[in-house]
Design a protein around this motif. Sequence first.
Motif, PDB file in Angstrom:
ATOM      1  N   TYR A 176      63.675 -75.650  53.082  1.00  0.00           N
ATOM      2  CA  TYR A 176      63.138 -75.105  54.724  1.00  0.00           C
ATOM      3  C   TYR A 176      63.269 -73.710  54.753  1.00  0.00           C
ATOM      4  O   TYR A 176      61.867 -73.260  55.662  1.00  0.00           O
ATOM      5  CB  TYR A 176      65.222 -75.603  55.973  1.00  0.00           C
ATOM      6  CG  TYR A 176      64.901 -75.161  57.129  1.00  0.00           C
ATOM      7  CD1 TYR A 176      63.941 -76.644  57.712  1.00  0.00           C
ATOM      8  CD2 TYR A 176      65.663 -73.824  57.456  1.00  0.00           C
ATOM      9  CE1 TYR A 176      63.619 -75.201  59.064  1.00  0.00           C
ATOM     10  CE2 TYR A 176      65.004 -73.810  58.770  1.00  0.00           C
ATOM     11  CZ  TYR A 176      64.094 -74.365  59.628  1.00  0.00           C
ATOM     12  OH  TYR A 176      63.611 -74.614  61.039  1.00  0.00           O
ATOM     13  N   TYR A 177      63.957 -72.556  54.050  1.00  0.00           N
ATOM     14  CA  TYR A 177      63.647 -70.982  54.135  1.00  0.00           C
ATOM     15  C   TYR A 177      62.616 -70.883  53.932  1.00  0.00           C
ATOM     16  O   TYR A 177      61.712 -70.734  53.919  1.00  0.00           O
ATOM     17  CB  TYR A 177      64.780 -70.382  53.690  1.00  0.00           C
ATOM     18  CG  TYR A 177      66.243 -70.507  54.062  1.00  0.00           C
ATOM     19  CD1 TYR A 177      66.445 -70.882  55.333  1.00  0.00           C
ATOM     20  CD2 TYR A 177      66.782 -70.075  53.431  1.00  0.00           C
ATOM     21  CE1 TYR A 177      67.536 -70.681  56.071  1.00  0.00           C
ATOM     22  CE2 TYR A 177      68.534 -69.564  54.197  1.00  0.00           C
ATOM     23  CZ  TYR A 177      68.258 -69.965  55.586  1.00  0.00           C
ATOM     24  OH  TYR A 177      69.471 -69.451  55.733  1.00  0.00           O
TER      25      TYR A 177
ATOM     26  N   THR B 203      73.456 -79.589  51.732  1.00  0.00           N
ATOM     27  CA  THR B 203      73.671 -78.883  52.546  1.00  0.00           C
ATOM     28  C   THR B 203      73.185 -77.151  51.837  1.00  0.00           C
ATOM     29  O   THR B 203      71.362 -76.769  52.515  1.00  0.00           O
ATOM     30  CB  THR B 203      74.310 -77.756  53.192  1.00  0.00           C
ATOM     31  OG1 THR B 203      75.535 -79.448  53.791  1.00  0.00           O
ATOM     32  CG2 THR B 203      74.469 -77.622  54.140  1.00  0.00           C
TER      33      THR B 203
ATOM     34  N   MET C  96      68.527 -76.133  53.314  1.00  0.00           N
ATOM     35  CA  MET C  96      68.655 -75.270  54.418  1.00  0.00           C
ATOM     36  C   MET C  96      67.391 -74.832  53.432  1.00  0.00           C
ATOM     37  O   MET C  96      66.794 -73.228  53.682  1.00  0.00           O
ATOM     38  CB  MET C  96      69.942 -74.366  53.413  1.00  0.00           C
ATOM     39  CG  MET C  96      70.958 -75.491  54.597  1.00  0.00           C
ATOM     40  SD  MET C  96      70.028 -74.983  56.893  1.00  0.00           S
ATOM     41  CE  MET C  96      70.859 -72.923  56.899  1.00  0.00           C
TER      42      MET C  96
END
Lengths: 245, 371
Positions: free
Chosen positions: B132-133, B125, B129
């Motif tokens: 992705y950020y 996760t 994440m």
Amino acid sequence: MKVITAENLTKKFGSFTAVDHISFEVEQGEIFGFLGANGAGKTTAMRMLCGLSKPTSGKGMVAGFEISKNPEKIKANIGYMSQKFSMYEDLKVWENIRLFAGIYGVPDKEISHRTDELLKNLQFEGQKDALVKSLPLGWKQKLAFSVAIVHEPKIVFLDEPTGGVDPAARRQFWELIYQAADRGITVFVTTHYMDEAEYCNRVSIMVDGRIDALNSPQNLKQQYDAANMDEVFHRLARGAKRNSD
Amino acid sequence: MVIKYLIEKEFRQLKRNPFLPKLILIFPVMILLVFPWAADFEMKNINLHVVDNDHSPYSARLISKISSTGYFRLVGETPQYSKALHDMESDRADVILEIPQNFEKNLVSSGSARAMITANTVNGTKGGMSSYYLMGILNDYAAEIRSELAGPVVVTLAPQAEIVSQFRYNPYLNYKVFMVPALMVMVITMLCGFLPGLNIVMEKEAGTMEQINVTPVSRFTFILGKLLPFWLIGFVVITLCFGVAWLVYGLYPQGNFGTIYFFAAIYILVVSGFGLIISNYSETMQQAMFVIFFFMLIFIILSGLFTPINSMPQWAQFITHFNPLKYFMQVMRMVYLKGSGIAEMKTQLFALLGFAVVFNTWAVMSYRKRV
């Protein structure tokens, strides 16, 4: 009037027969001594009579109720004091009295009156607000006995009530027992101390789950040609096959 | 009324207990103060290592843009990828951004340039994440550069669709708003499940249980005498939780406090009844503790507290039907976030009522006055 009758009362735990077809009767107001070595089955027999343990076979009547059918009715009519001291240690003396009196249905208004009376009789007035855990063992036992009969039961069952205290404290305890018997409460008591056996009206001696002797201390001593109850006990217990625990 | 004396006794014992009253007050406060901060899935302070092979004004501008977002913490800047990788292997970096040579040149001349993101996905996760950020920031940066280079007038011929998301019930996507109401459920469960559970075993160990068994107290009265005190304690605890949630997080239910108290009244009976069942079957404190702990873990993990139930495998979702925690947690989140009323939560109501009846009947039946 007979308040306890047992007919071939038996309790088996698996293949082990803890109580083996015992039969006896106890009269009202009598002090009945229930003797036997450790592991002879005294406590098991007593637990059956109090409705704490279901008999495997046999019949028993306590305070007019059949022990297999109406154990809860029996419980309302008896008092019980176990060998493991069992009042609430973290409650005060008067709180314990109030709790058990309340549980047995003594009316609320009467509880405080009975509490004072009980404490006065024990000369415990000063300890009303003491936590039970702060009391010496001998006092706890006397208090536990008084609480066990606070609702004036027909019978009180005492399971080795005087374990671990000195002779003076035991004597005081027996004075309380006599007072209760004088009021008509039947006392059913197990003990290890043979001098206490002498105080009973009648005693039964259990060996290996059976009752091997039942009579008044006087008659038993004659029957076994013994100077005291201690000798009677030893003659009988010598035949025991079970190891004491 | 015999019950009066039994309840009186429980409260006297509780009052004299050197530890329990403090636990009842401190435990909820601590859980609500610490947990929402620790159990937060929002990513912050991601350790970023930049391998800048370009050393141009454009690459410098990208790096400063990334560090100004607040999500990333620049832990290193080296010209060598292998060094950055070593940093990641020793857990000092979570993400590596490699800016190749000629980054600026390509960007200005052709309007496109390449960069590489390497993310540590030991924690899937977190790794996902953070990359992705970072991609989001890069795209943003690219769009910025493109518009600067193209000049003020841009005519796009291709049709464009802009998607606008509207976030309902928790508009700022604040994780705490989601967690705090559910944590209250956990607090109630722990206190009102463990305490009655250990209570009866404590009496068994002290020998007072046998004394009670030889009295004419009925099984129902006895169990009720154990349940009611903890029922009241549960109300105190949940009220305390409301206070902390409001004072510390500024949270109050969108719906009615009455709705929560109504459901809590049923839920506390459920968990207390559960604790009593366990203690009826246990002979020692250790035994009761371990068994309750075992169930608590399963209940909490399968409650949807941390992970959404919908994303669990089918068999796990099936088990959650038998988890009372799930229902009360749904109630709390619905009342706190959406302002739901009893009418919208009939499933939860009937489920909890069912549990309360079954567990407490079981607790009465499994209490043996005679062996």
